[in-house]
Design a protein around this motif. Structure first.
Motif, PDB file in Angstrom:
ATOM      1  N   LEU A  80       0.907  -1.366  -0.177  1.00 43.47           N
ATOM      2  CA  LEU A  80       0.135  -0.015   0.045  1.00 43.47           C
ATOM      3  C   LEU A  80       0.836   1.229  -0.124  1.00 43.47           C
ATOM      4  O   LEU A  80       2.012   1.147   0.577  1.00 43.47           O
ATOM      5  N   LEU A  81       0.465   2.317  -0.572  1.00 48.68           N
ATOM      6  CA  LEU A  81       0.831   3.867  -0.400  1.00 48.68           C
ATOM      7  C   LEU A  81      -0.097   4.505   0.560  1.00 48.68           C
ATOM      8  O   LEU A  81      -1.248   4.416   0.437  1.00 48.68           O
ATOM      9  N   LEU A  82       0.557   4.991   1.547  1.00 47.60           N
ATOM     10  CA  LEU A  82      -0.271   5.866   2.473  1.00 47.60           C
ATOM     11  C   LEU A  82       0.424   7.031   2.510  1.00 47.60           C
ATOM     12  O   LEU A  82       1.418   7.395   2.384  1.00 47.60           O
ATOM     13  N   ILE A  83      -0.461   8.161   3.072  1.00 52.60           N
ATOM     14  CA  ILE A  83       0.248   9.370   3.423  1.00 52.60           C
ATOM     15  C   ILE A  83       0.067   9.417   5.114  1.00 52.60           C
ATOM     16  O   ILE A  83      -1.330   9.234   5.729  1.00 52.60           O
ATOM     17  N   ARG A  84       1.002   9.898   5.622  1.00 55.00           N
ATOM     18  CA  ARG A  84       0.806  10.416   6.961  1.00 55.00           C
ATOM     19  C   ARG A  84       0.267  11.622   7.245  1.00 55.00           C
ATOM     20  O   ARG A  84       0.875  12.372   6.651  1.00 55.00           O
ATOM     21  N   MET A  85      -0.722  11.796   7.788  1.00 54.39           N
ATOM     22  CA  MET A  85      -1.533  13.209   7.601  1.00 54.39           C
ATOM     23  C   MET A  85      -0.488  13.858   8.885  1.00 54.39           C
ATOM     24  O   MET A  85       0.192  13.253   9.850  1.00 54.39           O
ATOM     25  N   GLN A  86      -0.850  15.076   8.925  1.00 52.41           N
ATOM     26  CA  GLN A  86      -0.185  15.917   9.829  1.00 52.41           C
ATOM     27  C   GLN A  86      -0.344  15.647  11.381  1.00 52.41           C
ATOM     28  O   GLN A  86      -1.388  15.354  11.747  1.00 52.41           O
ATOM     29  N   GLY A  87       0.772  15.495  12.255  1.00 52.89           N
ATOM     30  CA  GLY A  87       0.586  14.985  13.572  1.00 52.89           C
ATOM     31  C   GLY A  87       1.018  13.604  13.627  1.00 52.89           C
ATOM     32  O   GLY A  87       1.111  12.961  14.922  1.00 52.89           O
ATOM     33  N   GLY A  88       0.660  12.713  12.501  1.00 56.61           N
ATOM     34  CA  GLY A  88       1.086  11.306  12.549  1.00 56.61           C
ATOM     35  C   GLY A  88       0.410  10.575  13.195  1.00 56.61           C
ATOM     36  O   GLY A  88       0.815   9.151  13.377  1.00 56.61           O
ATOM     37  N   GLN A  89      -0.683  10.861  13.645  1.00 55.61           N
ATOM     38  CA  GLN A  89      -1.781  10.142  14.291  1.00 55.61           C
ATOM     39  C   GLN A  89      -2.522   9.275  13.292  1.00 55.61           C
ATOM     40  O   GLN A  89      -3.169   8.222  13.665  1.00 55.61           O
ATOM     41  N   ARG A  90      -2.886   9.805  12.094  1.00 56.32           N
ATOM     42  CA  ARG A  90      -3.845   9.084  11.242  1.00 56.32           C
ATOM     43  C   ARG A  90      -2.968   8.935   9.824  1.00 56.32           C
ATOM     44  O   ARG A  90      -2.259   9.773   9.308  1.00 56.32           O
ATOM     45  N   TYR A  91      -3.362   7.749   9.187  1.00 59.63           N
ATOM     46  CA  TYR A  91      -2.877   7.585   7.765  1.00 59.63           C
ATOM     47  C   TYR A  91      -3.965   7.178   6.798  1.00 59.63           C
ATOM     48  O   TYR A  91      -4.746   6.500   7.330  1.00 59.63           O
ATOM     49  N   LEU A  92      -3.862   7.980   5.585  1.00 59.09           N
ATOM     50  CA  LEU A  92      -4.712   7.730   4.685  1.00 59.09           C
ATOM     51  C   LEU A  92      -4.225   6.697   3.497  1.00 59.09           C
ATOM     52  O   LEU A  92      -2.882   7.077   2.900  1.00 59.09           O
ATOM     53  N   ILE A  93      -5.008   5.417   3.080  1.00 59.31           N
ATOM     54  CA  ILE A  93      -4.302   4.707   2.470  1.00 59.31           C
ATOM     55  C   ILE A  93      -4.629   5.054   0.941  1.00 59.31           C
ATOM     56  O   ILE A  93      -6.096   5.407   0.703  1.00 59.31           O
ATOM     57  N   LEU A  94      -3.856   5.489   0.066  1.00 53.22           N
ATOM     58  CA  LEU A  94      -4.162   6.007  -1.101  1.00 53.22           C
ATOM     59  C   LEU A  94      -4.563   4.995  -2.267  1.00 53.22           C
ATOM     60  O   LEU A  94      -5.629   4.961  -2.852  1.00 53.22           O
ATOM     61  N   ASP A  95      -3.689   3.751  -2.150  1.00 56.49           N
ATOM     62  CA  ASP A  95      -4.032   2.623  -3.330  1.00 56.49           C
ATOM     63  C   ASP A  95      -3.053   1.665  -2.896  1.00 56.49           C
ATOM     64  O   ASP A  95      -2.172   1.730  -2.206  1.00 56.49           O
TER      65      ASP A  95
END
Length: 100
Positions: A80-95
């Motif tokens: 998976l490719l993820l984006i760590r959102m600001q603050g590092g508490q949540r990750y959005l799975i891109l694809d």
């Protein structure tokens, strides 16, 4: 004087993090139910820390006596490719990422 140096270091680290509010990371699905993703082979994230877009959720339709898979869900081993959102508490799975 060391307190001043320490404060300057902390301020500079904060400025760098503020300048890069997100980061791209790679992960691998280790478990599906409940979902667990290992990030960069360093730490594991469960569903509480993951934002999953609709395009990666399973979706099937039944036509007559046949089930057609429109979108498959996650499988163990998916990259998976993820984006760590600001603050590092949540990750959005891109694809999913095709490795090969």
């Amino acid at each position: 004087m060391t307190n001043l140096v320490r404060a300057l270091k902390q301020a500079s680290v904060g400025a760098v993090e503020a300048g890069a509010p997100v980061a791209f990371v790679f992960g691998e699905v280790k478990q599906v139910n409940p979902l667990e993703v290992t990030v960069d082979q360093r730490f594991a994230l469960d569903e509480d820390f993951l934002v999953i877009p609709e395009q990666l959720t399973p979706y099937e339709v039944t036509v007559g006596d046949q089930t057609i898979v429109i979108r498959r869900g996650f499988e163990v081993g998916d990259s998976l490719l993820l984006i760590r959102m600001q603050g590092g508490q949540r990750y959005l799975i891109l694809d999913r990422v095709v490795v090969g």
